[in-house]
Design a protein around this motif. Structure first.
Motif, PDB file in Angstrom:
ATOM      1  N   VAL A 176      -6.548 -30.899  -3.322  1.00 12.18           N
ATOM      2  CA  VAL A 176      -6.249 -29.942  -2.260  1.00 12.18           C
ATOM      3  C   VAL A 176      -5.848 -28.593  -2.859  1.00 12.18           C
ATOM      4  O   VAL A 176      -6.150 -27.537  -2.316  1.00 12.18           O
ATOM      5  N   HIS A 177      -5.131 -28.628  -3.987  1.00 10.99           N
ATOM      6  CA  HIS A 177      -4.732 -27.402  -4.692  1.00 10.99           C
ATOM      7  C   HIS A 177      -4.644 -27.752  -6.176  1.00 10.99           C
ATOM      8  O   HIS A 177      -4.733 -28.931  -6.563  1.00 10.99           O
ATOM      9  N   ARG A 178      -4.490 -26.739  -7.015  1.00  6.84           N
ATOM     10  CA  ARG A 178      -4.504 -26.973  -8.463  1.00  6.84           C
ATOM     11  C   ARG A 178      -3.331 -26.258  -9.127  1.00  6.84           C
ATOM     12  O   ARG A 178      -2.771 -25.317  -8.573  1.00  6.84           O
ATOM     13  N   ILE A 179      -3.000 -26.713 -10.322  1.00  6.27           N
ATOM     14  CA  ILE A 179      -2.175 -25.931 -11.231  1.00  6.27           C
ATOM     15  C   ILE A 179      -2.906 -25.887 -12.563  1.00  6.27           C
ATOM     16  O   ILE A 179      -3.717 -26.763 -12.869  1.00  6.27           O
ATOM     17  N   ASP A 180      -2.638 -24.862 -13.360  1.00  5.68           N
ATOM     18  CA  ASP A 180      -3.369 -24.658 -14.607  1.00  5.68           C
ATOM     19  C   ASP A 180      -3.177 -25.832 -15.559  1.00  5.68           C
ATOM     20  O   ASP A 180      -2.165 -26.540 -15.523  1.00  5.68           O
ATOM     21  N   LYS A 181      -4.127 -25.972 -16.466  1.00  3.15           N
ATOM     22  CA  LYS A 181      -4.067 -27.024 -17.481  1.00  3.15           C
ATOM     23  C   LYS A 181      -2.725 -27.029 -18.201  1.00  3.15           C
ATOM     24  O   LYS A 181      -2.104 -28.083 -18.371  1.00  3.15           O
ATOM     25  N   ASP A 182      -2.260 -25.868 -18.625  1.00  2.00           N
ATOM     26  CA  ASP A 182      -1.037 -25.799 -19.425  1.00  2.00           C
ATOM     27  C   ASP A 182       0.212 -25.507 -18.611  1.00  2.00           C
ATOM     28  O   ASP A 182       1.249 -25.136 -19.162  1.00  2.00           O
ATOM     29  N   THR A 183       0.121 -25.674 -17.296  1.00  2.00           N
ATOM     30  CA  THR A 183       1.295 -25.636 -16.421  1.00  2.00           C
ATOM     31  C   THR A 183       1.641 -27.074 -16.068  1.00  2.00           C
ATOM     32  O   THR A 183       0.756 -27.868 -15.744  1.00  2.00           O
ATOM     33  N   SER A 184       2.909 -27.416 -16.164  1.00  2.58           N
ATOM     34  CA  SER A 184       3.354 -28.758 -15.808  1.00  2.58           C
ATOM     35  C   SER A 184       3.919 -28.751 -14.391  1.00  2.58           C
ATOM     36  O   SER A 184       4.214 -27.704 -13.833  1.00  2.58           O
ATOM     37  N   GLY A 185       4.049 -29.958 -13.814  1.00  2.77           N
ATOM     38  CA  GLY A 185       4.717 -30.055 -12.535  1.00  2.77           C
ATOM     39  C   GLY A 185       3.933 -30.709 -11.418  1.00  2.77           C
ATOM     40  O   GLY A 185       2.949 -31.410 -11.655  1.00  2.77           O
ATOM     41  N   LEU A 186       4.370 -30.453 -10.190  1.00  2.29           N
ATOM     42  CA  LEU A 186       3.972 -31.220  -9.022  1.00  2.29           C
ATOM     43  C   LEU A 186       2.726 -30.705  -8.318  1.00  2.29           C
ATOM     44  O   LEU A 186       2.548 -29.493  -8.177  1.00  2.29           O
ATOM     45  N   LEU A 187       1.889 -31.638  -7.882  1.00  2.00           N
ATOM     46  CA  LEU A 187       0.828 -31.307  -6.935  1.00  2.00           C
ATOM     47  C   LEU A 187       0.537 -32.520  -6.072  1.00  2.00           C
ATOM     48  O   LEU A 187       0.766 -33.663  -6.477  1.00  2.00           O
ATOM     49  N   VAL A 188       0.048 -32.243  -4.859  1.00  2.00           N
ATOM     50  CA  VAL A 188      -0.235 -33.304  -3.903  1.00  2.00           C
ATOM     51  C   VAL A 188      -1.741 -33.554  -3.881  1.00  2.00           C
ATOM     52  O   VAL A 188      -2.542 -32.629  -3.997  1.00  2.00           O
ATOM     53  N   VAL A 189      -2.109 -34.829  -3.730  1.00  4.69           N
ATOM     54  CA  VAL A 189      -3.510 -35.256  -3.733  1.00  4.69           C
ATOM     55  C   VAL A 189      -3.784 -36.049  -2.460  1.00  4.69           C
ATOM     56  O   VAL A 189      -2.958 -36.873  -2.047  1.00  4.69           O
ATOM     57  N   ALA A 190      -4.926 -35.805  -1.825  1.00  4.48           N
ATOM     58  CA  ALA A 190      -5.281 -36.495  -0.585  1.00  4.48           C
ATOM     59  C   ALA A 190      -6.124 -37.737  -0.875  1.00  4.48           C
ATOM     60  O   ALA A 190      -7.120 -37.660  -1.594  1.00  4.48           O
TER      61      ALA A 190
END
Length: 312
Positions: A141-155
């Motif tokens: 649904v959304h992304r964060i960069d390869k070298d960024t850590s942390g949270l994301l939601v997946v459908a």
């Protein structure tokens, strides 16, 4: 010119292109396409200059040339399931929230055909992910960069994907990032509002541009703690553009430590080996149960160590 089955794209090179290589001139005129892809298309005979096929990407242009180019649709590669460890902080039948480590690419793309978060999710979910993102990006649904850590939601389901996408579009998803930046921003709180687009000087960077170019982007920042030559800053996203925090903090003169793409040599030597950026909190309404959910991720160890070293 080969017939790819797609209508050609026609344009006139501006006079300011005079003296540029053909591939560079086209990359500037067609900012949504990478220079490498355009170079490949030129070499394949898919580009005409003044009605003649051009096969030399390095040929110099004069400006004012009529260009005819076929841009075949890039075919997505179907991702395969791979047994890659995941840190899952929440999961139900509709969605899951992942705490992504730095270094893990979100979905397969050129240069990263596998070993991605999507490959790991397909294994974990036994293939049961929303198909709205396409075969290469199921559930994303959304992304964060390869070298960024942390949270994301997946459908995991299409209804969940649609409901989450509506919340992102409505800017009701809460996203807070911890960044360690060069220097101490002044004032200590602020709102950064620009349009962002690919930089014509470096296609890997995003740059602030004048409307109507680019996409509207807003970041709110707050200095959490002044450090030695740096600061810990909380960044709250109002929009979600590529490299938004990295580009915006560099735009106000405070690039992230470790981020050589936006800070050059000034931000290197901090010993972190990546941009100091962590997606710390994520808040949204569950698209099916309508429950308000909020998650917080512990700051990754390398950023914690960086903060300790920079304490005043």
């Amino acid at each position: 010119m080969a017939d790819s089955g797609q209508a050609p794209h026609c344009l006139m090179l501006p006079a300011g292109s005079a003296g540029l290589r053909l591939d560079r001139a086209l990359a500037i005129a067609l900012p949504t396409h990478s220079r490498e892809r355009l170079k490949t298309l030129i070499s394949a005979g898919e580009v005409e200059v003044n009605h003649a096929v051009a096969r030399d990407p390095a040929a110099r242009v004069k400006g004012g040339e009529a260009i005819r180019i076929r841009l075949p649709e890039a075919r997505e590669a179907e991702a395969v399931a791979q047994d890659i460890p995941l840190h899952i902080v929440f999961e139900d039948e509709h969605l899951l929230v992942v705490d992504k480590p730095a270094g893990l690419v979100v979905h397969p793309a050129a240069g990263n055909p596998d070993g991605t978060l999507v490959n790991a999710l397909l294994h974990h979910c036994a293939g049961r992910l929303s198909g709205i993102g396409g075969v290469a990006r199921p559930g994303i649904v959304h992304r964060i960069d390869k070298d960024t850590s942390g949270l994301l939601v997946v459908a995991k389901t299409d209804p969940a994907h649609r409901g989450l996408a509506r919340q992102f579009a409505a800017k009701t998803v809460g996203r807070r990032y911890l960044a360690v930046v060069l220097g101490v921003p002044a004032p200590p709180t602020g709102r950064i509002e620009t349009n962002l687009a690919r930089s014509p000087a470096n296609r890997h960077r995003m740059a602030a541009v004048d409307p109507p170019r680019g996409k509207h982007a807003v970041t709110h920042y707050r200095v959490l703690e002044p450090l030695r030559g740096a600061a810990a800053v909380e960044c709250v996203l109002e929009t979600g553009r590529t490299h938004q925090v990295r580009a915006h903090m560099a735009h106000i003169g405070h690039p992230l430590l470790g981020d050589s793409l936006y800070g050059g040599r000034r931000v290197m030597g901090c010993g972190i080996g990546r941009q100091a950026l962590h997606a710390r909190t994520l808040a949204f309404r569950h698209p099916l149960t309508l429950e308000n959910l909020e998650f917080e991720s512990q700051v990754s160890g390398d950023i914690q160590q960086l903060l300790i070293r920079l304490k005043l």
